[in-house]
Design a protein around this motif. Structure first.
Motif, PDB file in Angstrom:
ATOM      1  N   MET A   3     -11.091  34.045 -30.033  1.00 60.57           N
ATOM      2  CA  MET A   3     -11.000  33.772 -31.455  1.00 60.57           C
ATOM      3  C   MET A   3     -10.909  32.267 -31.673  1.00 60.57           C
ATOM      4  SD  MET A   3      -8.254  35.556 -33.847  1.00 60.57           S
ATOM      5  CE  MET A   3      -7.739  35.009 -35.381  1.00 60.57           C
ATOM      6  N   ALA A   4     -11.787  31.706 -32.494  1.00 62.61           N
ATOM      7  CA  ALA A   4     -11.815  30.271 -32.747  1.00 62.61           C
ATOM      8  C   ALA A   4     -10.616  29.859 -33.600  1.00 62.61           C
ATOM      9  CB  ALA A   4     -13.110  29.899 -33.453  1.00 62.61           C
ATOM     10  N   GLU A   5     -10.116  28.669 -33.301  1.00 63.21           N
ATOM     11  CA  GLU A   5      -8.986  28.156 -34.072  1.00 63.21           C
ATOM     12  C   GLU A   5      -9.476  27.712 -35.443  1.00 63.21           C
ATOM     13  OE1 GLU A   5      -5.909  24.488 -33.707  1.00 63.21           O
ATOM     14  OE2 GLU A   5      -6.311  25.634 -31.902  1.00 63.21           O
ATOM     15  N   GLU A   6      -8.709  28.051 -36.469  1.00 64.12           N
ATOM     16  CA  GLU A   6      -9.064  27.721 -37.836  1.00 64.12           C
ATOM     17  C   GLU A   6      -8.918  26.225 -38.068  1.00 64.12           C
ATOM     18  OE1 GLU A   6      -7.253  28.683 -42.229  1.00 64.12           O
ATOM     19  OE2 GLU A   6      -6.991  30.152 -40.656  1.00 64.12           O
ATOM     20  N   LYS A   7      -9.941  25.616 -38.677  1.00 66.06           N
ATOM     21  CA  LYS A   7      -9.903  24.193 -38.979  1.00 66.06           C
ATOM     22  C   LYS A   7      -8.911  23.962 -40.123  1.00 66.06           C
ATOM     23  CE  LYS A   7     -12.704  20.374 -40.530  1.00 66.06           C
ATOM     24  NZ  LYS A   7     -13.903  19.997 -41.259  1.00 66.06           N
ATOM     25  N   ALA A   8      -8.070  22.957 -39.976  1.00 67.06           N
ATOM     26  CA  ALA A   8      -7.084  22.647 -41.011  1.00 67.06           C
ATOM     27  C   ALA A   8      -7.807  22.158 -42.265  1.00 67.06           C
ATOM     28  CB  ALA A   8      -6.115  21.586 -40.517  1.00 67.06           C
ATOM     29  N   PRO A   9      -7.409  22.675 -43.414  1.00 72.30           N
ATOM     30  CA  PRO A   9      -8.049  22.242 -44.656  1.00 72.30           C
ATOM     31  C   PRO A   9      -7.609  20.832 -45.039  1.00 72.30           C
ATOM     32  CG  PRO A   9      -6.243  23.751 -45.129  1.00 72.30           C
ATOM     33  CD  PRO A   9      -6.379  23.681 -43.634  1.00 72.30           C
ATOM     34  N   SER A  10      -8.381  20.211 -45.909  1.00 67.41           N
ATOM     35  CA  SER A  10      -7.973  18.920 -46.450  1.00 67.41           C
ATOM     36  C   SER A  10      -6.744  19.140 -47.336  1.00 67.41           C
ATOM     37  CB  SER A  10      -9.103  18.314 -47.298  1.00 67.41           C
ATOM     38  OG  SER A  10      -9.266  19.059 -48.502  1.00 67.41           O
ATOM     39  N   TYR A  11      -6.087  18.058 -47.692  1.00 71.30           N
ATOM     40  CA  TYR A  11      -4.924  18.161 -48.574  1.00 71.30           C
ATOM     41  C   TYR A  11      -5.310  18.862 -49.877  1.00 71.30           C
ATOM     42  CZ  TYR A  11      -1.305  16.941 -51.875  1.00 71.30           C
ATOM     43  OH  TYR A  11      -0.332  17.019 -52.843  1.00 71.30           O
ATOM     44  N   GLU A  12      -6.416  18.444 -50.448  1.00 60.20           N
ATOM     45  CA  GLU A  12      -6.847  19.004 -51.731  1.00 60.20           C
ATOM     46  C   GLU A  12      -7.155  20.491 -51.623  1.00 60.20           C
ATOM     47  OE1 GLU A  12      -7.952  16.169 -50.397  1.00 60.20           O
ATOM     48  OE2 GLU A  12      -7.238  14.676 -51.832  1.00 60.20           O
ATOM     49  N   GLN A  13      -7.822  20.887 -50.528  1.00 57.87           N
ATOM     50  CA  GLN A  13      -8.132  22.304 -50.325  1.00 57.87           C
ATOM     51  C   GLN A  13      -6.852  23.117 -50.164  1.00 57.87           C
ATOM     52  OE1 GLN A  13     -10.558  21.660 -46.867  1.00 57.87           O
ATOM     53  NE2 GLN A  13     -12.460  22.080 -47.972  1.00 57.87           N
ATOM     54  N   ALA A  14      -5.914  22.607 -49.365  1.00 57.29           N
ATOM     55  CA  ALA A  14      -4.652  23.311 -49.141  1.00 57.29           C
ATOM     56  C   ALA A  14      -3.860  23.422 -50.440  1.00 57.29           C
ATOM     57  CB  ALA A  14      -3.826  22.603 -48.069  1.00 57.29           C
ATOM     58  N   ARG A  15      -3.818  22.358 -51.214  1.00 56.11           N
ATOM     59  CA  ARG A  15      -3.091  22.364 -52.488  1.00 56.11           C
ATOM     60  C   ARG A  15      -3.698  23.364 -53.472  1.00 56.11           C
ATOM     61  NH1 ARG A  15      -4.094  17.316 -55.098  1.00 56.11           N
ATOM     62  NH2 ARG A  15      -5.745  18.501 -56.038  1.00 56.11           N
ATOM     63  N   GLU A  16      -5.027  23.380 -53.538  1.00 55.44           N
ATOM     64  CA  GLU A  16      -5.713  24.320 -54.434  1.00 55.44           C
ATOM     65  C   GLU A  16      -5.422  25.771 -54.035  1.00 55.44           C
ATOM     66  OE1 GLU A  16      -7.982  23.805 -57.084  1.00 55.44           O
ATOM     67  OE2 GLU A  16      -7.456  21.691 -57.072  1.00 55.44           O
ATOM     68  N   GLU A  17      -5.533  26.054 -52.743  1.00 54.52           N
ATOM     69  CA  GLU A  17      -5.283  27.415 -52.287  1.00 54.52           C
ATOM     70  C   GLU A  17      -3.817  27.790 -52.479  1.00 54.52           C
ATOM     71  OE1 GLU A  17      -5.728  30.392 -48.453  1.00 54.52           O
ATOM     72  OE2 GLU A  17      -6.665  28.418 -48.332  1.00 54.52           O
ATOM     73  N   LEU A  18      -2.915  26.849 -52.238  1.00 51.56           N
ATOM     74  CA  LEU A  18      -1.486  27.107 -52.442  1.00 51.56           C
ATOM     75  C   LEU A  18      -1.201  27.418 -53.916  1.00 51.56           C
ATOM     76  CD1 LEU A  18       1.372  27.270 -51.367  1.00 51.56           C
ATOM     77  CD2 LEU A  18       1.514  24.773 -51.558  1.00 51.56           C
ATOM     78  N   THR A  19      -1.848  26.697 -54.808  1.00 54.00           N
ATOM     79  CA  THR A  19      -1.698  26.968 -56.239  1.00 54.00           C
ATOM     80  C   THR A  19      -2.145  28.386 -56.566  1.00 54.00           C
ATOM     81  OG1 THR A  19      -2.021  24.635 -56.772  1.00 54.00           O
ATOM     82  CG2 THR A  19      -2.421  26.210 -58.543  1.00 54.00           C
ATOM     83  N   GLU A  20      -3.244  28.806 -55.969  1.00 53.49           N
ATOM     84  CA  GLU A  20      -3.752  30.163 -56.189  1.00 53.49           C
ATOM     85  C   GLU A  20      -2.803  31.210 -55.613  1.00 53.49           C
ATOM     86  OE1 GLU A  20      -6.100  33.364 -57.385  1.00 53.49           O
ATOM     87  OE2 GLU A  20      -5.980  31.293 -58.096  1.00 53.49           O
ATOM     88  N   VAL A  21      -2.246  30.942 -54.443  1.00 51.06           N
ATOM     89  CA  VAL A  21      -1.283  31.864 -53.831  1.00 51.06           C
ATOM     90  C   VAL A  21      -0.076  32.041 -54.749  1.00 51.06           C
ATOM     91  CG1 VAL A  21       0.394  32.094 -51.936  1.00 51.06           C
ATOM     92  CG2 VAL A  21      -1.992  31.536 -51.435  1.00 51.06           C
ATOM     93  N   VAL A  22       0.451  30.937 -55.246  1.00 52.20           N
ATOM     94  CA  VAL A  22       1.612  31.000 -56.141  1.00 52.20           C
ATOM     95  C   VAL A  22       1.266  31.779 -57.409  1.00 52.20           C
ATOM     96  CG1 VAL A  22       3.156  29.617 -57.594  1.00 52.20           C
ATOM     97  CG2 VAL A  22       2.681  28.910 -55.238  1.00 52.20           C
ATOM     98  N   ARG A  23       0.092  31.517 -57.964  1.00 48.46           N
ATOM     99  CA  ARG A  23      -0.332  32.231 -59.175  1.00 48.46           C
ATOM    100  C   ARG A  23      -0.389  33.730 -58.929  1.00 48.46           C
ATOM    101  NH1 ARG A  23      -4.023  34.948 -61.152  1.00 48.46           N
ATOM    102  NH2 ARG A  23      -5.451  34.731 -59.430  1.00 48.46           N
ATOM    103  N   ARG A  24      -0.966  34.121 -57.796  1.00 48.60           N
ATOM    104  CA  ARG A  24      -1.079  35.550 -57.486  1.00 48.60           C
ATOM    105  C   ARG A  24       0.289  36.190 -57.274  1.00 48.60           C
ATOM    106  NH1 ARG A  24      -5.060  36.688 -52.839  1.00 48.60           N
ATOM    107  NH2 ARG A  24      -4.558  38.821 -53.451  1.00 48.60           N
ATOM    108  N   LEU A  25       1.192  35.460 -56.612  1.00 50.53           N
ATOM    109  CA  LEU A  25       2.536  35.996 -56.400  1.00 50.53           C
ATOM    110  C   LEU A  25       3.282  36.137 -57.732  1.00 50.53           C
ATOM    111  CD1 LEU A  25       3.587  34.105 -53.149  1.00 50.53           C
ATOM    112  CD2 LEU A  25       3.296  36.578 -53.402  1.00 50.53           C
ATOM    113  N   GLU A  26       3.111  35.162 -58.613  1.00 51.59           N
ATOM    114  CA  GLU A  26       3.796  35.212 -59.903  1.00 51.59           C
ATOM    115  C   GLU A  26       3.238  36.299 -60.810  1.00 51.59           C
ATOM    116  OE1 GLU A  26       5.310  30.609 -60.406  1.00 51.59           O
ATOM    117  OE2 GLU A  26       3.454  31.185 -61.375  1.00 51.59           O
ATOM    118  N   THR A  27       1.952  36.582 -60.679  1.00 55.42           N
ATOM    119  CA  THR A  27       1.313  37.607 -61.494  1.00 55.42           C
ATOM    120  C   THR A  27       1.856  38.986 -61.157  1.00 55.42           C
ATOM    121  OG1 THR A  27      -0.691  36.283 -61.693  1.00 55.42           O
ATOM    122  CG2 THR A  27      -0.909  38.630 -62.126  1.00 55.42           C
ATOM    123  N   GLY A  28       2.147  39.179 -59.884  1.00 56.86           N
ATOM    124  CA  GLY A  28       2.695  40.469 -59.461  1.00 56.86           C
ATOM    125  C   GLY A  28       1.624  41.516 -59.281  1.00 56.86           C
ATOM    126  N   GLY A  29       2.051  42.777 -59.219  1.00 54.58           N
ATOM    127  CA  GLY A  29       1.118  43.883 -59.048  1.00 54.58           C
ATOM    128  C   GLY A  29       0.635  44.044 -57.618  1.00 54.58           C
TER     129      GLY A  29
END
Length: 78
Positions: free
Chosen positions: A1-27
């Motif tokens: 299994m290939a190691e996942e390439k670390a995202p840029s700061y901006e990519q990580a921040r964007e995805e983290l924002t989406e993760v938080v949004r999904r967790l806050e939305t619930g369901g």
């Protein structure tokens, strides 16, 4: 299994924002919530690593700037 390439700061921040949004939305199931939380923790660590690297670079640049004769080096680009 290939190691996942670390995202840029901006990519990580964007995805983290989406993760938080999904967790806050619930369901989500408990399992989905835990998976998202774990992904969020990894993304937060990536962001912190990028920010720490930026702090180190900034501190080094500020230290060079405050050195005597800092602007009089032969290898200075300007």
């Amino acid at each position: 299994m290939a190691e996942e390439k670390a995202p840029s700061y901006e990519q990580a921040r964007e995805e983290l924002t989406e993760v938080v949004r999904r967790l806050e939305t619930g369901g989500l199931t408990l399992e989905q919530s835990i998976e998202l939380w774990e992904r969020g923790e990894k993304l937060a660590a990536v962001c912190e690593e990028w920010l720490q690297g930026a702090r180190v670079k900034l501190a080094a640049a500020m230290a060079r700037r405050s050195e005597p004769n800092a602007g009089h080096s032969d290898d200075a680009p300007f």
